[in-house]
Design a protein around this motif. Structure first.
Motif, short mmCIF file in Angstrom:
data_model
loop_
_atom_site.label_atom_id
_atom_site.label_comp_id
_atom_site.label_asym_id
_atom_site.label_seq_id
_atom_site.Cartn_x
_atom_site.Cartn_y
_atom_site.Cartn_z
N LEU A 440 0.83 -1.21 0.00
CA LEU A 440 0.00 0.00 0.00
C LEU A 440 0.86 1.26 0.00
CD1 LEU A 440 -2.76 -1.06 2.57
CD2 LEU A 440 -2.98 -0.92 0.08
N LEU A 443 2.30 1.87 -3.44
CA LEU A 443 1.33 2.53 -4.33
C LEU A 443 1.27 4.03 -4.05
CD1 LEU A 443 -1.62 -0.05 -4.33
CD2 LEU A 443 0.08 0.31 -6.11
N GLU A 444 1.30 4.41 -2.76
CA GLU A 444 1.26 5.84 -2.42
C GLU A 444 2.49 6.56 -2.97
OE1 GLU A 444 -1.26 7.51 -0.85
OE2 GLU A 444 -2.32 5.62 -1.14
N ARG A 461 -6.86 4.86 -5.63
CA ARG A 461 -7.04 4.16 -4.36
C ARG A 461 -8.28 3.28 -4.36
NH1 ARG A 461 -5.78 9.09 -0.06
NH2 ARG A 461 -3.49 8.95 -0.13
N ARG A 465 -6.33 -2.75 -7.76
CA ARG A 465 -5.07 -3.09 -7.11
C ARG A 465 -5.14 -2.85 -5.60
NH1 ARG A 465 -1.19 -6.42 -6.34
NH2 ARG A 465 0.82 -5.48 -5.77
N THR A 466 -5.60 -1.67 -5.20
CA THR A 466 -5.70 -1.36 -3.77
C THR A 466 -6.74 -2.26 -3.10
OG1 THR A 466 -5.10 0.94 -4.23
CG2 THR A 466 -6.12 0.47 -2.10
N THR A 510 -8.82 5.78 1.73
CA THR A 510 -9.11 5.47 0.33
C THR A 510 -10.34 6.21 -0.19
OG1 THR A 510 -10.44 3.54 1.00
CG2 THR A 510 -8.10 3.17 0.59
#
Length: 600
Positions: A440, A443-444, A461, A465-466, A510
């Motif tokens: 996570l 990704l951010e 988000r 994927r998330t 998210t």
């Protein structure tokens, strides 16, 4: 068969024939009911019939909606398939373009290699040109040196590819090669003022020839205390006495002294900067001043800092109004400090609220309280969009009473608990959860590197994927929280309980791209208070604790805006001395200071 038996049969046949020819009488099953009861029964039957008809109609409408929904989904799937096909074609086109660009790049590299070979030649070619030349002695080279390249030997033609290039034709690499060949120096140090000390060429020895001039740099720091004495005159006019400062030619127009103190604007700025930014305790500051032959008491310095805090309070009020505007996203945290109350050193708390978008940090000392009333006093009546914090139970009233403010918890706090469980408890399940959290965070980082907008981050988000990572994490948590799960260590038990309890608040980030995945903005701003706590140990009163909150508000806001804290304090106190009380124009964002080129 006897006569009696025959008569019985004949009579029975006659009765049967009579019964068949006679119509059957109607028997009313409701004959015992009254007229009113029969009416009620008819009404009830009618209602049941109407309800059945309504249910049939609803079922038909539901079937129609489901059919329309299915047709809509099929239409969307067709569009998605068409888009996917178009994307596949685009990707194939991009692959072809990439292959073509690679071919062109390879051709350019080959062309550049050939140009370099033709320009510089090989080592053997260079030797062939100088084999017949007479070697020069070291003394000849020394006598002929004048800082320029030596001329070509007589009778030797200069090849065309050895002609000097123009400034336009020279590449950056060739320029760097020249710098490396001739030597260069780098200057990264700078000062606010430069004093040039020239050399006197007339003092060269007789017969000496000047080759070049160069510079050597040295840096000096001067720290002195200057006492300014302003001569005031008292005069009488129309029977009244007046005392005023009437500056002579070339003298300052006003008395540079902050009201209520004997400190100039720059002196108070340096004192505030040293104590609250550099965390210099007052006894060390007092020793520094005494080393410069200034006699002053510690209580006087404390009073001057308190006066500066009262002047800066207007700035804090302006910043608080901007930070807590409608639909703001706030990161909140608190830390402890020691305050002398009733001759005893007690544990008190300072709150920190950070608006990352507005680049403002607010510190609040609500008489040292850490309770719910303190938080209500700070954000009460503010129409915030969201507030992010740790799992401290005081923040839970946001979910109970302030339903319009979305409460977000910090994922980094949950991660830290699982990290302790893995390192100290050796729990294997903790590693799985840490890996999911790391995905996570990765990704951010991608969103930040790609400089996505808040709307784009929201869409990312809420993407597959998330959701897939969070679903894996939730599945693991369901296993860990099951009743039949084997016993585990205390650290892992606390980590699982924390994540499961605050699950909705932790993953509420998210919902909006403006939210942070963790509470690090507030954590980073709260860190200087820990340094102050280690150096100054305690505050002598609630008054100085509030003063510290005011100064740290200004310092943190300056740092978030990339502005020099010392320069801001100087300019602010100078404006106050000159009578400027328009705090809206004295904020770090509006006072007119330029941002620093480097990260503060």
């Amino acid at each position: 068969m006897g006569q009696d038996e025959r008569d019985f049969i004949i009579n029975s046949a006659a009765r049967l024939k009579e019964w068949e020819s006679t119509p059957r009488s109607f028997e009313d099953p409701y004959r015992d009911m009254t007229t009113e009861e029969k009416s009620k029964l008819l009404i009830c039957q009618q209602r049941l019939l109407d309800e059945q008809l309504r249910q049939v109609q609803q079922q038909s409408e539901t079937a129609a909606r489901e059919k329309a929904r299915a047709e809509e989904l099929l239409s969307k799937m067709d569009k998605m398939m068409a888009q996917q096909s178009a994307m596949m074609e685009m990707m194939a086109s991009l692959r072809d373009e990439n292959a073509e660009l690679r071919k062109q790049l390879a051709a350019k590299d080959e062309q550049l290699r050939l140009e370099r070979k033709n320009r510089y030649g090989s080592k053997s070619q260079k030797r062939s040109k100088t084999d017949n030349a007479q070697p020069r002695s070291h003394q000849q080279d020394k006598d002929d040196f004048d800082g320029t390249n030596p001329p070509a030997p007589a009778g030797e033609d200069t090849p065309s590819d050895a002609m000097p290039l123009t400034e336009k034709d020279r590449t950056e690499r060739q320029k760097m090669a020249d710098l490396m060949r001739h030597g260069t120096s780098y200057r990264k140090m700078k000062a606010s003022r430069t004093v040039v000390h020239e050399s006197d060429t007339a003092r060269l020895p007789q017969g000496a020839e000047l080759i070049k001039t160069e510079s050597r740099f040295a840096y000096e720091q001067q720290t002195i205390i200057i006492e300014h004495e302003y001569r005031l005159v008292t005069y009488r006019l129309n029977g009244a006495f007046f005392t005023a400062y009437l500056p002579a030619d070339g003298q300052p127009e006003i008395i540079d002294r902050v009201s209520g103190t004997k400190a100039s604007a720059d002196f108070l700025a340096h004192l505030s900067f040293n104590h609250f930014f550099l965390n210099t305790p007052l006894y060390r500051e007092l020793q520094r001043l005494r080393d410069q032959n200034m006699s002053i008491s510690r209580m006087t310095l404390t009073n001057w800092l308190g006066k500066g805090a009262r002047l800066l309070a207007g700035i804090v009020n302006e910043l608080k109004g901007k930070a807590l505007e409608k639909d703001s996203v706030i990161n909140c945290d608190e830390t402890w400090c020691r305050v002398k109350v009733a001759d005893k050193y007690r544990k008190r708390y300072i709150w920190c609220l950070v608006n990352k978008e507005a680049r403002i940090a607010i510190y609040c000392y609500e008489d040292g309280s850490r309770g719910r009333d303190a938080l209500k006093s700070i954000i009460g009546g503010k129409e915030l969009k969201a507030l992010q914090s740790d799992g401290y139970n005081v923040y839970m009233y946001l979910n109970d009473e302030m339903v319009d403010i979305e409460h977000i918890c910090c994922l980094a706090h949950a991660r830290a608990k699982f990290k302790y469980a893995l390192e100290q408890g050796g729990d294997i399940d903790a590693k799985f959860i840490l890996d999911c959290i790391a995905e996570l965070y990765a990704l951010e980082k991608t969103y930040i590197d790609c400089k996505l907008t808040a709307e784009e981050i929201t869409a990312a988000r809420q993407g597959l994927r998330t959701k897939e990572i969070i679903a894996r994490l939730r599945s693991k948590m369901d296993v860990l929280t099951a009743d039949n799960h084997p016993p585990r260590g205390e650290l892992m038990e606390k980590a699982v309980r924390y994540l499961d309890t605050f699950w909705p608040q932790i993953f509420a980030y998210t919902n909006n791209g403006r939210y942070s995945i963790d509470n690090n903005p507030a954590e980073q701003c709260i860190r200087p208070l820990a340094g102050e706590r280690k150096n100054s140990l305690f505050f002598g009163s609630h008054k100085m604790a509030r003063a510290s909150a005011i100064y740290h508000t200004v310092i943190a806001t300056c740092r978030m805006n990339g502005i020099s804290v010392l320069e801001y304090l100087k300019k602010f106190f100078r404006e106050i001395v000159h009578g400027n009380n328009d705090y809206s124009q004295l904020l770090p964002q509006t006072i007119g200071l330029q941002q620093l080129n480097t990260k503060y």
